[in-house]
Design a protein around this motif. Structure first.
Motif, PDB file in Angstrom:
ATOM      1  N   UNK A  22       0.831  -1.200   0.000  1.00  0.00           N
ATOM      2  CA  UNK A  22       0.000   0.000   0.000  1.00  0.00           C
ATOM      3  C   UNK A  22       0.869   1.255   0.000  1.00  0.00           C
ATOM      4  N   UNK A  23       1.902   1.272   0.816  1.00  0.00           N
ATOM      5  CA  UNK A  23       2.801   2.429   0.867  1.00  0.00           C
ATOM      6  C   UNK A  23       3.504   2.627  -0.468  1.00  0.00           C
ATOM      7  N   UNK A  24       3.912   1.537  -1.101  1.00  0.00           N
ATOM      8  CA  UNK A  24       4.580   1.627  -2.408  1.00  0.00           C
ATOM      9  C   UNK A  24       3.637   2.209  -3.463  1.00  0.00           C
ATOM     10  N   UNK A  25       2.394   1.755  -3.456  1.00  0.00           N
ATOM     11  CA  UNK A  25       1.411   2.249  -4.425  1.00  0.00           C
ATOM     12  C   UNK A  25       1.123   3.723  -4.202  1.00  0.00           C
ATOM     13  N   UNK A  26       0.956   4.119  -2.944  1.00  0.00           N
ATOM     14  CA  UNK A  26       0.692   5.525  -2.641  1.00  0.00           C
ATOM     15  C   UNK A  26       1.866   6.400  -3.072  1.00  0.00           C
ATOM     16  N   UNK A  27       3.088   5.918  -2.874  1.00  0.00           N
ATOM     17  CA  UNK A  27       4.273   6.672  -3.284  1.00  0.00           C
ATOM     18  C   UNK A  27       4.306   6.835  -4.805  1.00  0.00           C
ATOM     19  N   UNK A  28       3.979   5.773  -5.541  1.00  0.00           N
ATOM     20  CA  UNK A  28       3.965   5.853  -6.996  1.00  0.00           C
ATOM     21  C   UNK A  28       2.895   6.834  -7.483  1.00  0.00           C
ATOM     22  N   UNK A  30       1.756   9.390  -5.820  1.00  0.00           N
ATOM     23  CA  UNK A  30       2.242  10.731  -5.473  1.00  0.00           C
ATOM     24  C   UNK A  30       3.270  11.210  -6.499  1.00  0.00           C
ATOM     25  N   UNK A  31       4.173  10.328  -6.885  1.00  0.00           N
ATOM     26  CA  UNK A  31       5.200  10.687  -7.874  1.00  0.00           C
ATOM     27  C   UNK A  31       4.555  10.995  -9.227  1.00  0.00           C
ATOM     28  N   UNK A  32       3.531  10.242  -9.604  1.00  0.00           N
ATOM     29  CA  UNK A  32       2.852  10.480 -10.881  1.00  0.00           C
ATOM     30  C   UNK A  32       2.128  11.822 -10.864  1.00  0.00           C
ATOM     31  N   UNK A  33       1.469  12.142  -9.735  1.00  0.00           N
ATOM     32  CA  UNK A  33       0.798  13.448  -9.632  1.00  0.00           C
ATOM     33  C   UNK A  33       1.800  14.593  -9.673  1.00  0.00           C
ATOM     34  N   UNK A  34       2.941  14.404  -9.011  1.00  0.00           N
ATOM     35  CA  UNK A  34       3.973  15.437  -8.996  1.00  0.00           C
ATOM     36  C   UNK A  34       4.529  15.639 -10.404  1.00  0.00           C
ATOM     37  N   UNK A  35       4.759  14.551 -11.126  1.00  0.00           N
ATOM     38  CA  UNK A  35       5.280  14.653 -12.501  1.00  0.00           C
ATOM     39  C   UNK A  35       4.251  15.303 -13.424  1.00  0.00           C
ATOM     40  N   UNK A  36       2.978  14.974 -13.229  1.00  0.00           N
ATOM     41  CA  UNK A  36       1.935  15.557 -14.080  1.00  0.00           C
ATOM     42  C   UNK A  36       1.798  17.051 -13.826  1.00  0.00           C
ATOM     43  N   UNK A  37       2.049  17.486 -12.614  1.00  0.00           N
ATOM     44  CA  UNK A  37       1.962  18.898 -12.288  1.00  0.00           C
ATOM     45  C   UNK A  37       3.100  19.683 -12.911  1.00  0.00           C
ATOM     46  N   UNK A  38       4.244  19.058 -13.103  1.00  0.00           N
ATOM     47  CA  UNK A  38       5.411  19.756 -13.624  1.00  0.00           C
ATOM     48  C   UNK A  38       5.394  19.894 -15.131  1.00  0.00           C
ATOM     49  N   UNK A  39       4.626  19.070 -15.828  1.00  0.00           N
ATOM     50  CA  UNK A  39       4.554  19.150 -17.290  1.00  0.00           C
ATOM     51  C   UNK A  39       3.586  20.272 -17.657  1.00  0.00           C
ATOM     52  N   UNK A  40       4.063  21.312 -18.360  1.00  0.00           N
ATOM     53  CA  UNK A  40       3.156  22.408 -18.722  1.00  0.00           C
ATOM     54  C   UNK A  40       2.149  21.950 -19.781  1.00  0.00           C
ATOM     55  N   UNK A  41       0.950  22.398 -19.622  1.00  0.00           N
ATOM     56  CA  UNK A  41      -0.102  22.053 -20.585  1.00  0.00           C
ATOM     57  C   UNK A  41      -0.010  23.036 -21.736  1.00  0.00           C
ATOM     58  N   UNK A  42       0.166  22.511 -22.939  1.00  0.00           N
ATOM     59  CA  UNK A  42       0.263  23.370 -24.112  1.00  0.00           C
ATOM     60  C   UNK A  42      -1.131  23.844 -24.492  1.00  0.00           C
ATOM     61  N   UNK A  43      -1.203  25.099 -24.849  1.00  0.00           N
ATOM     62  CA  UNK A  43      -2.490  25.634 -25.269  1.00  0.00           C
ATOM     63  C   UNK A  43      -2.776  25.189 -26.689  1.00  0.00           C
ATOM     64  N   UNK A  44      -3.989  24.741 -26.918  1.00  0.00           N
ATOM     65  CA  UNK A  44      -4.371  24.322 -28.264  1.00  0.00           C
ATOM     66  C   UNK A  44      -4.913  25.544 -29.002  1.00  0.00           C
TER      67      UNK A  44
END
Length: 56
Positions: A22-28, A30-44
């Motif tokens: 469970x801790x491993x899954x929660x960490x993954x 969290x890392x995925x959310x953090x990575x998604x936040x850092x990628x800028x969304x390109x305007x279409x």
């Protein structure tokens, strides 16, 4: 009585493993959310509206 002892031993053995997974899954997650936040969304670019219907 033996079945109760067997069930208790299984819980003592499986419990910590489940907590680790469970801790491993929660960490993954969290890392995925953090990575998604850092990628800028390109305007279409704005596209021209599409007209529905068969008018010609």
């Amino acid at each position: 009585m033996l079945i109760c002892m067997w069930s208790a031993l299984k819980m003592l053995w499986i419990g910590p493993i489940i907590l680790i997974l469970l801790a491993k899954t929660r960490w993954q997650e969290h890392a995925a959310r953090r990575a998604a936040r850092q990628i800028p969304v390109e305007e279409t670019p704005m596209r021209a509206p599409v007209l529905a219907g068969g008018a010609s």
